[in-house]
Structure formats: structure tokens, C-alpha cells
Design a protein around this motif. Structure first.
Motif, mmCIF file in Angstrom:
data_model
loop_
_atom_site.group_PDB
_atom_site.id
_atom_site.type_symbol
_atom_site.label_atom_id
_atom_site.label_comp_id
_atom_site.label_asym_id
_atom_site.label_seq_id
_atom_site.Cartn_x
_atom_site.Cartn_y
_atom_site.Cartn_z
ATOM 1 N N LEU A 67 -11.625 -35.388 6.028
ATOM 2 C CA LEU A 67 -12.383 -35.315 7.275
ATOM 3 C C LEU A 67 -13.141 -33.998 7.391
ATOM 4 C CD1 LEU A 67 -9.774 -36.861 9.762
ATOM 5 C CD2 LEU A 67 -11.907 -37.901 8.986
ATOM 6 N N ALA A 68 -12.515 -32.905 6.993
ATOM 7 C CA ALA A 68 -13.206 -31.617 7.030
ATOM 8 C C ALA A 68 -14.384 -31.601 6.070
ATOM 9 C CB ALA A 68 -12.229 -30.496 6.700
ATOM 10 N N GLY A 69 -14.212 -32.250 4.905
ATOM 11 C CA GLY A 69 -15.319 -32.327 3.978
ATOM 12 C C GLY A 69 -16.491 -33.118 4.512
ATOM 13 N N GLN A 70 -16.244 -34.053 5.424
ATOM 14 C CA GLN A 70 -17.302 -34.823 6.072
ATOM 15 C C GLN A 70 -17.887 -34.110 7.285
ATOM 16 O OE1 GLN A 70 -15.502 -38.593 7.043
ATOM 17 N NE2 GLN A 70 -14.990 -39.063 4.905
ATOM 18 N N GLY A 71 -17.386 -32.920 7.600
ATOM 19 C CA GLY A 71 -17.872 -32.190 8.764
ATOM 20 C C GLY A 71 -17.211 -32.596 10.064
ATOM 21 N N ALA B 46 -8.442 -31.743 13.048
ATOM 22 C CA ALA B 46 -7.507 -30.916 13.809
ATOM 23 C C ALA B 46 -6.685 -31.757 14.774
ATOM 24 C CB ALA B 46 -8.275 -29.831 14.555
ATOM 25 N N ALA B 47 -7.326 -32.754 15.430
ATOM 26 C CA ALA B 47 -6.600 -33.611 16.365
ATOM 27 C C ALA B 47 -5.565 -34.450 15.630
ATOM 28 C CB ALA B 47 -7.586 -34.506 17.110
ATOM 29 N N LEU B 48 -5.895 -34.923 14.418
ATOM 30 C CA LEU B 48 -4.934 -35.707 13.643
ATOM 31 C C LEU B 48 -3.727 -34.853 13.233
ATOM 32 C CD1 LEU B 48 -4.374 -38.436 12.256
ATOM 33 C CD2 LEU B 48 -5.597 -37.581 10.256
ATOM 34 N N ALA B 49 -3.994 -33.610 12.776
ATOM 35 C CA ALA B 49 -2.887 -32.723 12.393
ATOM 36 C C ALA B 49 -2.053 -32.334 13.603
ATOM 37 C CB ALA B 49 -3.445 -31.482 11.705
ATOM 38 N N PHE C 19 -1.336 -44.196 11.444
ATOM 39 C CA PHE C 19 -0.652 -42.945 11.778
ATOM 40 C C PHE C 19 0.666 -42.872 11.004
ATOM 41 C CE2 PHE C 19 -3.632 -41.661 14.796
ATOM 42 C CZ PHE C 19 -3.238 -40.482 15.419
ATOM 43 N N GLY C 20 1.475 -41.860 11.379
ATOM 44 C CA GLY C 20 2.758 -41.697 10.709
ATOM 45 C C GLY C 20 2.596 -41.321 9.251
ATOM 46 N N LEU C 21 1.673 -40.396 8.969
ATOM 47 C CA LEU C 21 1.372 -40.015 7.591
ATOM 48 C C LEU C 21 2.413 -39.038 7.060
ATOM 49 C CD1 LEU C 21 -2.480 -39.424 7.969
ATOM 50 C CD2 LEU C 21 -1.305 -41.532 7.347
ATOM 51 N N SER C 22 2.641 -39.112 5.778
ATOM 52 C CA SER C 22 3.497 -38.120 5.133
ATOM 53 C C SER C 22 2.724 -36.810 4.990
ATOM 54 C CB SER C 22 3.941 -38.636 3.758
ATOM 55 O OG SER C 22 2.817 -38.816 2.906
ATOM 56 N N ARG C 23 3.411 -35.786 4.547
ATOM 57 C CA ARG C 23 2.759 -34.481 4.437
ATOM 58 C C ARG C 23 1.609 -34.542 3.423
ATOM 59 N NH1 ARG C 23 3.969 -29.547 6.082
ATOM 60 N NH2 ARG C 23 5.960 -30.306 6.892
ATOM 61 N N GLU C 24 1.829 -35.225 2.307
ATOM 62 C CA GLU C 24 0.753 -35.319 1.313
ATOM 63 C C GLU C 24 -0.421 -36.125 1.845
ATOM 64 O OE1 GLU C 24 3.843 -36.036 0.865
ATOM 65 O OE2 GLU C 24 4.588 -34.388 -0.401
ATOM 66 N N GLU C 25 -0.141 -37.238 2.522
ATOM 67 C CA GLU C 25 -1.211 -38.062 3.081
ATOM 68 C C GLU C 25 -1.956 -37.321 4.185
ATOM 69 O OE1 GLU C 25 0.801 -42.491 2.448
ATOM 70 O OE2 GLU C 25 1.027 -41.415 4.348
ATOM 71 N N LEU C 26 -1.237 -36.541 4.982
ATOM 72 C CA LEU C 26 -1.888 -35.769 6.039
ATOM 73 C C LEU C 26 -2.809 -34.707 5.446
ATOM 74 C CD1 LEU C 26 -2.173 -35.193 9.060
ATOM 75 C CD2 LEU C 26 -0.190 -33.667 8.879
ATOM 76 N N ASP C 27 -2.355 -34.044 4.386
ATOM 77 C CA ASP C 27 -3.216 -33.048 3.735
ATOM 78 C C ASP C 27 -4.484 -33.690 3.200
ATOM 79 O OD1 ASP C 27 -1.332 -31.165 4.323
ATOM 80 O OD2 ASP C 27 -0.387 -31.200 2.327
ATOM 81 N N ALA C 28 -4.339 -34.834 2.560
ATOM 82 C CA ALA C 28 -5.517 -35.496 1.994
ATOM 83 C C ALA C 28 -6.466 -35.969 3.092
ATOM 84 C CB ALA C 28 -5.066 -36.681 1.131
ATOM 85 N N SER C 29 -5.937 -36.491 4.195
ATOM 86 C CA SER C 29 -6.793 -36.995 5.275
ATOM 87 C C SER C 29 -7.552 -35.869 5.956
ATOM 88 C CB SER C 29 -5.946 -37.758 6.293
ATOM 89 O OG SER C 29 -5.325 -38.879 5.696
#
Length: 971
Positions: free
Chosen positions: A644-648, A654-657, A630-640
Motif C-alpha cells: 500500500l505504501a508503494g502505491q502511495g 497506517a490504518a490497517l497496521a 483482516f486478521g493478518l499474520s505479521r508477515e502478511e501485515l508487513d507485505a500489505s
């Protein structure tokens, strides 16, 4: 002995043959089994061989049922054919007439003939019946027949037997002297092993474990000895030729004195027949002359599972006793003596001959054929042991329906695997878990009795099962209730071996792929991979303080462990410069050195600042968030979230964001979803962002919650937060994965509440053996009791030892981990996975290495785990010392070959050209090659004259070149 019987080792379930021998009227009857009704055996005659000369010994060929050999009183051995009368017998004469005591066939066609003693003549002849003798029989010069080998000059041979798996090795009893083992490939005439004893009769080799063979004493002695051929007066042709053989006195591993009771009559019994079982190892049958029939069941035990042969068997040199781990499990007494009045055996037909079969009896146990005094044949089956069964790592038994059927009170309607009678036997009484669970969130399992009970109890308590309970339920369903075929059951027993063969070791990415069906193990290896990467990069080491592989609990409480080597180095460094401030190893809350190290690590890793909650230890929270993902930066959060959305997995994105406070990104992730659940969640989240909170809103959220599948835990977490607007209420939902709850707690709980929450979760995870708690405990000392409970619950020693080997014994020693490591090595050896076991040893040794500073400032790797001892070494035939050319390994008492005044060349033991071709201790030459008869070894090129000698040996200039070329042509 008037009658004998021999079972054909080539018999199958469809075709079963045996040989019935009438010794009084020399006749051989080749028989086929027809039926057996539980009483007398019914058989048909295939062929009968009569007109056989009177004989003292016989043997039936194991590789060709139509051939047998008899040993006559005159000393000749005759080879007979059972399948026709036209073929004339083949006689193998001897120069000096004397009785034949033993004949035996090898599966390669060799025939051993043991004769009585005569002066100046050999008594053990080896004939090549299949090639040399049969070829010579077709020519008119039959008088030129000679044995291919002759042994035991001026000695008497009482018994002979070939090893089935080593047909070129023969064991022979020398009358009144010893038992010898001969290697027929050697032409020296010397034995390769010898056992001084007078028990040299009725030699029988265990066909399923040829390390052991048995023998009996003289006619008036009913003692039985069992020998281990690995323990004896070891000698080779080279040693005996040089007169350097060892005369170590070695005795039997088991001795049965008075194996049979003394009869009431005046005639003393003797052992008439001694045979090993063909169907199962360790069963030795013995028949006395009075009809007493016993079977001795022996088993091997080991004091330590990691011991080698020299540790499992201890010898007392100079004494005729050997302490072995071979023990007697049980003695089966089938038929008492014929004149034993205690058992009312008088005038009842007794056993006169027997032989073990290679097939199981009616009850699935090893059996033997026995000939009675009235010529009837019976079947004796061993009793007292359970039928064949297999035990899975989960503790469930796969066994025979004969023993585990309706008689045992079990229902066979749902448990039968096949019509052959295999049953899946579950424990009759099983203590339920404290909180029964539902199915896994990732597998659509069929309904099972346990699952129905779980669902009922969860409905009664009105709460969903926790993530740990889901793991328990998944394990039950995947490894128990999915077993419906024999193949599935065997696959359950073979999980750890199959994973090991596929490369389950210390590669975290590969381990994740091998455990794709187990999300909990996959998450564990993902965390270990992240921690391993940080440890390799040394990102968590500051001023000698090493925080590698530590968990959230350790970082938050400044608990680096009682045996952290890096911290010990730091303390030693401080003490060396005169610092008197003491540093606590455990519970160092608020320690400035630890605080400085954590802040330095946060700056090095460029961790984002914490703005969601006020804390007195923000650096601790930032590092803990990074360790648990956890504790992701904005760039890392966007990539994660995009990944995840690409994997369905839109709800998880949404819960991570949402946990990171990015409501807009959570809405985008849900709106990109394709299901109605995603749209409903996006509407609920949009309403929450506008501050809507009335009764209609609450009822709408409740209706949405009922439509969401129970396996979508992240959707339920979003609804919980939308309904309450409180993160502590989300933490109360234990169905969420543990790493998500830890991340939310680190982001939003105050310091006192966070300390209590982390401590409570850590204690629960250790108590229940929940590997989801590994981000809390890390691979520190707290992980040892966690893995201990995990092994007890899930029976997965493999994953536990592979995980904890990353830190133990490098950072902390643990006797329990050492036991796990030894047990896992034993399992790999038991599965004969020797190469994976070596890779495990090498990998564990490498992981135990820690960098230490040398005198020149460079770093050296010093393993805390001692490398495995070498298992192969070259020894001198003369002094039995290692052929090691390192001067430090050579005894100082060994005299140099060169004069003392000569200066030794660096890297050489001796100064002349013989260095490298002689023993560095005693100076004796190395043995010769068995192919070209040249001396072994290579001259040391650093020694005086060594380069020239080496060039001549390999074919250098001049004469050496021609000699090398000639040797290659001869080869």
C-alpha cells in the motif's frame, strides 16, 4: 387503375426520385423531388418514356433506375430504358400468347414474368436480363432467347415478388390454388414452401422483416392476409422427389376480413394496391378502389423471451389457422372512401395510387407518396407514435427536442447536446434519497445541483456521508451529470454490452480491471475472487460441511443456509450410521459439528491467534477475519503495508497496521509519506502513543482534522482513534469502508455487541442494496434480496447475475435468480452477442457443478443447472428423425437392415457396410451432395464390411483409389 407511383429505393436525403405512371396513356415519368411545403409535393421531370405498348403489369428495377419492365396482353415482357430514346426495347416472347399478370425485378438482374394459365406450358418464367438476355440482344439471333427457369406448368400466376435480402428466392401466387416460394438455385421445379389459399393477389414482402408477406383475395374480396414464410408446407426438392413431402395445412398469421367498409354506392370496392413500408417494419398500406387508404401497424410479441420460433408460433395441422404472436398494434385511417358521406368526401379528390418512401417525413415518421384523382401528389405521414428515443439503464431519456422541448416545460439551455435538437430529459419529479451524499472519494467530479444539495444537507446534520451514500453519489455523478455529449450519452446506454464484449464474465481478476472506475464493484469482485480460490482449493470443507462463499453473518451465527447441499450430505451421513442427534440448518448457534469444522479450517489455513479481545468463539472470529481480509499474520501485515505504501496509499497502510495493534508500523507508514498530512498524522499518532491527552492536545487534533481532505477517510479514522482512544467510536464513523469496520468490530467488540453490530449492518446492507455488505451476507440466500435491491437502485443486472451464479443453483435454488439469468440471456441475444451468451451459459453450468462420489470412489461433477439444449441437429428427409447412431436413441420399432440372426458389432446400429450412410430409424439413404452428387455419410468402420467401404469411398486400393482420384479431378 389508371395511375401508379413508385418510389426509388435508392433515394437519399439529398436526391429523391420516384416514377409516375400513366396507365391509360402508357407513359412513364421519371421525377425528382424539389420541395414540400406541407401541402402539395413539388417535383421536376428527369425523363419521360412514351410510345410504350399497352401493358397489364410493370415493375421498376431497384438496382438500376434506368430500367423498367412491362407485361403486355400478348404475353411478351418488354424491358425499357428510361434515360434515352435511342435504345430499342428488349422483348421477351412466349410460345403461347396469353396476358401477363405480374412482372418483378430482383436486385441481381433477374426478371420474373407471371402469365395466365395455358395447358402444357409453364406460366412463371425467370429471365436473366442483366447477363444472358442483354448478351443475346447484341447478336442477330434474338429468337433463341430462353428463360433460365420455368415453373408452374398448366397453372396461372397472379402475382410475383422477390426477397430483397435473398434475391434467389421468389414468392408467387398461383391462381385459385396457393402461394408458393421458389428457390431459383434449385433446378427441380419444386417449391420450397407452399400456402394453400385463394388470396394470391397483390403480394407484398416486408423489406425490413422478410419473414412476413401479405396478399389479398379476388376482386370482390377485401380480405387481407399476412403470412409467415417460416410456417407452411415445408418441403424440399429431395422430399418432393421421393414423394415424402408433408402436406401440413398452414393458414395466415393475421387475417383482416372486410378490411374496407362497404360503400353507399352499388359498386363493390376491391383492393387496388398493397405495399409494405420501406422505412419501418410492420407497416402495411392498403388502398381500395374507392380511395379508402389504411395502414395496418403490426408488432411481434413473444410469450417467453427464451422461446424459439417453434414456441412463438403454434400450428394446428389439418386446419387453416395458425396462432401467432404477431398482433395488430393500430390501424391508421388516412383517407376515407371517395363516396363516403359520413366524412363528407363526395366530390373531393381521392387517392388513386400510393407508395411508401424509405425516408422519414417532416415529423420523423414513416411517410408515403399518394397520387390524387386530380393528379396532385401529397405526402402522408404516420402519426400517433413518439419520436425516436433511447432509455439508459439509469432511467434517463435521450430524445428529440421536437417532443421534449420547451413545450413540455423543460429548459433546453443546459440540456441540449447538439444543434440537431437532442435533449437529455430528466424525470420531472424524483424522490430524494434518505441521506444525500457528496462526491466519490476517488473521482474529482464537477459541481452539480444534486451535489450542492447533498453538501448543504450534510452540513446541516454535521456529519460526513457514509460509504454507501458516497456510492450513490458516485453513481449519480458518473452516469448522469457527466453526460454532456451524444457520445457520452450513448456510452452510458452501452455499459453492460461494452463490458460483455470486453470479457466481463466469471474471471474475478479481469472483472476487477474492467471495473477500475467503480471501486465498489472492484472490491466486490476482489472478495468473490478470494472466496472462489478457497472454494476451488476446498479449504472450507470439513466432514461434508461446506462453508464456501459464506459471509461473516453466516459464520458467526452458524447459519449455513436452508439448502446447503454439503450440510445435507453430512446429515445423511450421520443418519446412516445411526446418530439420532438432530442438526438445525438455520441458527445453529453453538453446534459442536460446526464448531469443530471451523476450528479445523483455522488450523488448516494456519490463521493467527486472536489476542485483542476475549471471546467464547475465537475460531469463528479468526475465520470471519480471514474472509473479510483482516486478521493478518505479521508477515502478511508487513507485505500489505509495504504494498500500500508503494502505491502511495500511506494512510490506508497506517490504518490497517493500527487496527492490527501495530502502532510502530503505522508510524513508519506515515513517516514515509510525502505530504504534510502524513507528517501531521505521524506527529499526532506519536503523541497518542506517549499518552498525551489534555485540552491543548484536543485542539491540536481538531486543527489537524480540518486540514485533512474529506476524501481521505483512513486519515480521518486515525484521527478519530487518536482523539478518543476507542475503537467503538471509529465504528460509528460510517464514511469508512464497510470491510474495515467489520474487521475492527471482529477484532475489538465483545461477543454480544458483535452479534448486534453484524446483524444490524447486514439488515441495512440488504435494505439499501449495498454491495459493500457482500462480506457479511456472502453469496448465500441473504445475497439474493441484497442483489435485488442493488438492481433496483443501480440497474446493474449484469454484475448481480455474474456474482450470484457462483452459488445458485449449486448451493441453493432461487426462482428469482433464474429470472435474472433468463433476462440476462435475453439481453445478450438482443445485442446479438451470441458467443458471449454461450460462454455465459457454459460458465454458469460449470459453476453449478458439485462433486459427487461415484461407486468406484472417484468424484464426478454433476451440474445443478441443466445445459442448454442443442440448437442444431441433422434429420432424415424421409422420417424427420435425428440421424443419431446411438442405439439408445433409435426407436425399437425400426426394422434392422441385416437378418436378425446376425450378431451386431459393438457401437453400430446396423451390421453391414451401410451403417453410417442410412437413417438408423427408417433405413432410407442420406441425401446426395449438391456438388458431387455422391451420397452423404461415412460407413461405420466397426460394422461388417464398413472398413473396406470407407476405404473405397475415400480412395483406397484398387478401383476405389482410381475412383477417388477421378472425383477430385472432376471437382
Amino acid at each position: 387503375m389508371e395511375t401508379a407511383i413508385r418510389w426509388s429505393s435508392r433515394s437519399t436525403v439529398e436526391e429523391q426520385h420516384f416514377l409516375l405512371v400513366n396507365i391509360a396513356e402508357p407513359t412513364f415519368i421519371h421525377c425528382r423531388v424539389e420541395s414540400y411545403d406541407g401541402g402539395e409535393l413539388k417535383y421536376d421531370t428527369i425523363s419521360t418514356k412514351g410510345n410504350v405498348p399497352t401493358f397489364r403489369a410493370f415493375d421498376w428495377s431497384s438496382h438500376d433506375e434506368s430500367i423498367l419492365a412491362v407485361g403486355e396482353w400478348s404475353g411478351s415482357a418488354t424491358v425499357l430504358k428510361l434515360d434515352g430514346e435511342q435504345s430499342s426495347p428488349l422483348s421477351l416472347p412466349v410460345k403461347s400468347q396469353r396476358p401477363v399478370n405480374a412482372v418483378s425485378f430482383a436486385k441481381t438482374g433477374l426478371l420474373a414474368v407471371g402469365l395466365e394459365r395455358v395447358r402444357n406450358d409453364s406460366s412463371l418464367h425467370i429471365w436473366d436480363v442483366e447477363h444472358r438476355v442483354l448478351a443475346s440482344s447484341s447478336s442477330p439471333r434474338r429468337t433463341s432467347l430462353e428463360p433460365v427457369r420455368k415453373y408452374a406448368s398448366s397453372e396461372g400466376i397472379t402475382s410475383t415478388e422477390y426477397f430483397q435480402h435473398q434475391p434467389d428466392t421468389l414468392v408467387a401466387g398461383v391462381k385459385g390454388a396457393c402461394i408458393r416460394l421458389y428457390d431459383l438455385r434449385e433446378n427441380t421445379g419444386n417449391p420450397i414452401n407452399q400456402f394453400p389459399t385463394t388470396s394470391v393477389h397483390n403480394i407484398s414482402i416486408d423489406p425490413l422483416n422478410e419473414n412476413y408477406f401479405a396478399s389479398t383475395g379476388t376482386q370482390k374480396d377485401t380480405t387481407i392476409h399476412i403470412w409467415d414464410r417460416r410456417v407452411g408446407s415445408l418441403s424440399s426438392a429431395a422430399c418432393l422427389g421421393s414423394g415424402s413431402g408433408q402436406n401440413a395445412q398452414s393458414g395466415p398469421v393475421i387475417e383482416y376480413r372486410r378490411a374496407f367498409e362497404l360503400p353507399t354506392s352499388s359498386a363493390l370496392p376491391y383492393i387496388r394496391s398493397l405495399r409494405y413500408c420501406r422505412g419501418e417494419s410492420g407497416y402495411l398500406g392498403a388502398l381500395a378502389s374507392n380511395g379508402d387508404f389504411k395502414v395496418f401497424e403490426t408488432k411481434q410479441t413473444y410469450g417467453s423471451r427464451t422461446n424459439e420460433l417453434d414456441q412463438s408460433i403454434s400450428m394446428n395441422h389439418g386446419q387453416s389457422s395458425v396462432q401467432s404472436k404477431l398482433r395488430t398494434e393500430r390501424v391508421h385511417h388516412f383517407a376515407p372512401a371517395a363516396d363516403n358521406q359520413r366524412y363528407h368526401r363526395v366530390d373531393i379528390p381521392h387517392i388513386v395510387a400510393f407508395d411508401f418512401t424509405n425516408l422519414a417525413g417532416p415529423k420523423g415518421r414513416p411517410s408515403a407518396l399518394a397520387v390524387h384523382s386530380d393528379r396532385s401528389i401529397g405526402v402522408y405521414e404516420l402519426q400517433g407514435r413518439p419520436p425516436a428515443c433511447a432509455l439508459s439503464t439509469a432511467g434517463h431519456l435521450i430524445g428529440s427536442a421536437i417532443a421534449y422541448g420547451p413545450k413540455a416545460g423543460l429548459s433546453t439551455q443546459d440540456d441540449v447536446f447538439t444543434s440537431a435538437g437532442l435533449l437529455h430529459v430528466m424525470p420531472s419529479t424524483k424522490s430524494p434519497v434518505e441521506k444525500p451524499s457528496t462526491a466519490s472519494e476517488r473521482l474529482d467530479e464537477p459541481t452539480t445541483p444534486r451535489k450542492e444539495l447533498v453538501q448543504k444537507q450534510c452540513h446541516e446534520r454535521k456529519e460526513r456521508p457514509s460509504s454507501r451514500e458516497n456510492h450513490e453519489q458516485w453513481f449519480e455523478d458518473y452516469y448522469l451529470y457527466r453526460i454532456d455529449t451524444v457520445g457520452t450519452a450513448l456510452a452510458t446506454l452501452d455499459v453492460s454490452r461494452r463490458r460483455c464484449v470486453q470479457g466481463y464474465l466469471f474471471d474475478c481478476q479481469k472483472n476487477m480491471s474492467l471495473n477500475a472506475e467503480d471501486p465498489w464493484l472492484r472490491d466486490m469482485w476482489e472478495w468473490i475472487g478470494r472466496a472462489k480460490r478457497l472454494a476451488v482449493e476446498e479449504s472450507l470443507i470439513v466432514r461434508g460441511i461446506d462453508l464456501s462463499y459464506l459471509g461473516v453473518y453466516n459464520i458467526w451465527n452458524d447459519d449455513l443456509g436452508k439448502s446447503n447441499q454439503a450440510l445435507s450430505m453430512n446429515i445423511a451421513k450421520k443418519l446412516s450410521v445411526g446418530t439420532e442427534k438432530s442438526i438445525r440448518i438455520s441458527g445453529m448457534s453453538g453446534n459442536p459439528d460446526i464448531l469443530y469444522a471451523i476450528e479445523a479450517i483455522c488450523r488448516r489455513l494456519d490463521l493467527p491467534d486472536l489476542t485483542s479481545v476475549k471471546s467464547s468463539l475465537p475460531a469463528h472470529r479468526r475465520l470471519c477475519l480471514h474472509l473479510c481480509g483482516f486478521g493478518l499474520s505479521r508477515e502478511e501485515l508487513d507485505a500489505s503495508t509495504e504494498a500500500l505504501a508503494g502505491q502511495g496509499r500511506h494512510t490506508k497502510a497506517a490504518a490497517l497496521a493500527l487496527a492490527h495493534g501495530d502502532l510502530k508500523k503505522a508510524l513508519v507508514a506515515l513517516r514515509n509519506g510525502s505530504t504534510s498530512t502524513h507528517r501531521e498524522l505521524s506527529l499526532a499518532l506519536a503523541g497518542f502513543s506517549r499518552g498525551t491527552n489534555d485540552e491543548s492536545w484536543t485542539s491540536t487534533i481538531a486543527s489537524i482534522e480540518t486540514s485533512i481532505p474529506s476524501i481521505d477517510v483512513y486519515a480521518l479514522a486515525i484521527l478519530t482513534y487518536v482523539r478518543t482512544g476507542s475503537w467503538p467510536s471509529v465504528l460509528a464513523e460510517t464514511y469508512l469502508p464497510l470491510y474495515y469496520r467489520i474487521g475492527v468490530a471482529l477484532l475489538y467488540l465483545p461477543d454480544p455487541d458483535l452479534t448486534t453490530y453484524i446483524s444490524t449492518l447486514t439488515t441495512e446492507c440488504i435494505h439499501h442494496g449495498d454491495i459493500e455488505g457482500l462480506p457479511l451476507t456472502g453469496l448465500s440466500e441473504q445475497a439474493v434480496p441484497l442483489f435485488q435491491n442493488y438492481i433496483l437502485k443501480y440497474h446493474d443486472l449484469q454484475s448481480a447475475i455474474l456474482a450470484i451464479s457462483h452459488t445458485s443453483p449449486r448451493y441453493f435454488p432461487s426462482p428469482l435468480v433464474d429470472i435474472w439469468r433468463a433476462e440476462y440471456r435475453h439481453r445478450l441475444n438482443a445485442h446479438r452477442l451470441f458467443i458471449p451468451r454461450v460462454r455465459f451459459d457454459a460458465g454458469a453450468t460449470k459453476l453449478s457443478s458439485s462433486a459427487t462420489a461415484s461407486s468406484n470412489g472417484s468424484k464426478q461433477q454433476s451440474p445443478a443447472l441443466a445445459p442448454a439444449a442443442r440448437q442444431v441437429s441433422l434429420k432424415c428427409n424421409n422420417c424427420d428423425s435425428a440421424l443419431d447412431r446411438n442405439p439408445a436413441h433409435v426407436s425399437s420399432t425400426s426394422a434392422p437392415l441385416a437378418p436378425p440372426t446376425t450378431t451386431r458389432t459393438a457401437g453400430s446400429i446396423f451390421t453391414d457396410h451401410r451403417a453410417g450412410t442410412v437413417c438408423p430409424k427408417c433405413g432410407k439413404h442420406m441425401p446426395r451432395c449438391v456438388v458431387c452428387m455422391l451420397w452423404l455419410g461415412m460407413p461405420d468402420p466397426h460394422s461388417k464390411g464398413g472398413a473396406q467401404a470407407s476405404a473405397e469411398k475415400v480412395g483406397g486400393d484398387g478401383k476405389g483409389k482410381g475412383r477417388g482420384r477421378q472425383l477430385m479431378q472432376d471437382f
